[in-house]
Design a protein around this motif. Sequence first.
Motif, short mmCIF file in Angstrom:
data_model
loop_
_atom_site.label_atom_id
_atom_site.label_comp_id
_atom_site.label_asym_id
_atom_site.label_seq_id
_atom_site.Cartn_x
_atom_site.Cartn_y
_atom_site.Cartn_z
N GLU A 43 -28.44 107.64 -39.79
CA GLU A 43 -29.51 108.64 -39.75
C GLU A 43 -29.34 109.63 -40.89
N ILE A 44 -30.43 110.02 -41.48
CA ILE A 44 -30.38 110.95 -42.60
C ILE A 44 -30.22 112.37 -42.06
N LEU A 48 -29.54 117.47 -45.43
CA LEU A 48 -29.88 116.84 -46.70
C LEU A 48 -31.37 116.90 -46.95
N VAL A 49 -32.16 116.68 -45.90
CA VAL A 49 -33.62 116.72 -46.03
C VAL A 49 -34.09 118.13 -46.36
N GLU A 59 -28.00 106.20 -54.18
CA GLU A 59 -27.18 106.79 -53.12
C GLU A 59 -27.90 106.76 -51.79
N LEU A 60 -29.21 107.02 -51.80
CA LEU A 60 -29.98 107.00 -50.56
C LEU A 60 -29.97 105.59 -49.97
N ALA A 61 -30.18 104.59 -50.83
CA ALA A 61 -30.16 103.20 -50.35
C ALA A 61 -28.83 102.85 -49.72
N ALA A 66 -31.72 100.46 -45.53
CA ALA A 66 -31.52 99.37 -44.59
C ALA A 66 -30.18 98.68 -44.87
N ASP A 67 -29.53 98.24 -43.81
CA ASP A 67 -28.29 97.50 -43.94
C ASP A 67 -28.61 96.12 -44.54
N PRO A 68 -27.90 95.69 -45.57
CA PRO A 68 -28.15 94.36 -46.15
C PRO A 68 -28.09 93.24 -45.11
N ALA A 69 -27.23 93.40 -44.11
CA ALA A 69 -27.15 92.36 -43.07
C ALA A 69 -28.45 92.30 -42.26
#
Length: 523
Positions: A43-44, A48-49, A59-61, A66-69
Amino acid sequence: MDNTPLIPLRGSERSAHADARSAGAVSDSERIDVTLVLRRRNEIPDALVEGPETITREELAARYGADPADIDMVKRSAEQHGLTVTEADPASRRVKVSGTLGQLRSVVQADSLTKVTTPDPAHEGRVLEHRQRTGDLRILPEWDGVVTGVTGLDNRPQARPHIQRIEAHAAHMSYSPVDLGKVYRFPPATDGSGHTIGVVELGGGIPEGDLDAYFAELGIPTPTVDVVEVGAGSNTPGVSLRADGEVMLDIEVIGALAPGARQVVYFAENSAQGFTDAISTAVFAQPTPTVVSISWGMSEDSWTAQGRAILDAALADAAAMGVTVCVAAGDDGSSDGDPTGQAHTDFPASSPRALACGGTRLDADAATGAVNSETVWNDHNGSASGGGVSRMFEQPVWQANVGVPDGNGQGRRRGVPDVSANASPTSGYRVLIRGQDQIIGGTSAVAPLWAALTVRLSEALGRPLGMLQPVLYAGAAPGVSPDGFRDIVQGDIGDFAATPGWDACTGLGVPDGQALLARLASV
């Protein structure tokens, strides 16, 4: 065929359009592009927001994308069902898939999906044929909790441009955007150079020759304007005067007030999918824009819960990367055009992550910038600044001490707008559309005005400003607007009247750009 039972997608329930007329069935052979929005890997944080720290797209990615998995799992299952994956972006958490309706039914289904016609919100008297779904969406069981939103099956128009035209003889007074830069005391020795402004458009186009002619009239070099077509969107002038007017108003206001800034105009289909894809594309562009300007919206209850959540999350991404998003608050008073007359706010302006821009009626000396009077914009003919109290979004902490009224018996909710500027067509903006001089009003003009002011403030300060609201509201109290604003205390928008300090008509007030710069410099 895989007959795996599908399960409901939370927040996806959708009602039929009130004015929909049946136009037949949707063929199983019709090819449809669908956007799947995936959960964040973390969760962001609100800090930071809403705070001064910013992070890069990469950095956000890595932290909050989303998780690459998850992406791999969704892509694999989509392809196993015969669908084509056309895009996968970890930063914006979007996976785009394409296939026939018959193929899509194996991974996502609507309770009902038909073809209908409805009125075009950007072109009076015109109707559009499109797909309409009702009820819930259902998705693959393995996608439960991973896929948080699906857009694209229903491609009904999701927004209207907040623009008001008036015949020249009916305008009491009018101003060029340059005049308004004097009135609102934009910071001197700045022009937006080195900065990019994204402009979201859901229709219309740029008529050939208009920009060169308009800026020649103003004696300003034509600004750099690039076009990006998103999904099914296209730069198509000549179809709708209202939509063309929206596009040209946005570009011309920004270009006159921040002529050194590069503008990138994102044309997308007017649908929930098109709107959110355009915002995500703009926010995650390279280089990262300083500001995104949005002059389109619709009553927040016309959106699904998942649609609001997807777009609100994109605005949170913007803030984390230091992007300010200016959004028009609406042109239909406190009802936002609801036929019952009940109070509603417009979305995405009602998102706490949006800088919601309301409207005034201005009487000023264009030559000197001296203000004779400025009141809430309300023409008492249905056209008035949007504003009020959200039904959907809780009140943010930074708005807790300014006197926002309780929201429709639901306790403390987000108040709209945050800021304002001239919007009445009777004191409208002089622009050029399809080779003709026009006078235009609406809060559609206020979002690009604040976008231009924001890039000039950012240029002067040497840093992006991101989500401005926590800083702007600091020092505000019931009956008191903070430094950097001229309070508007006369007028109403229907259910809400102007008062000293923040109110649901003009927010904190209209800008004093030089005072605002001094205040921001001291933070």
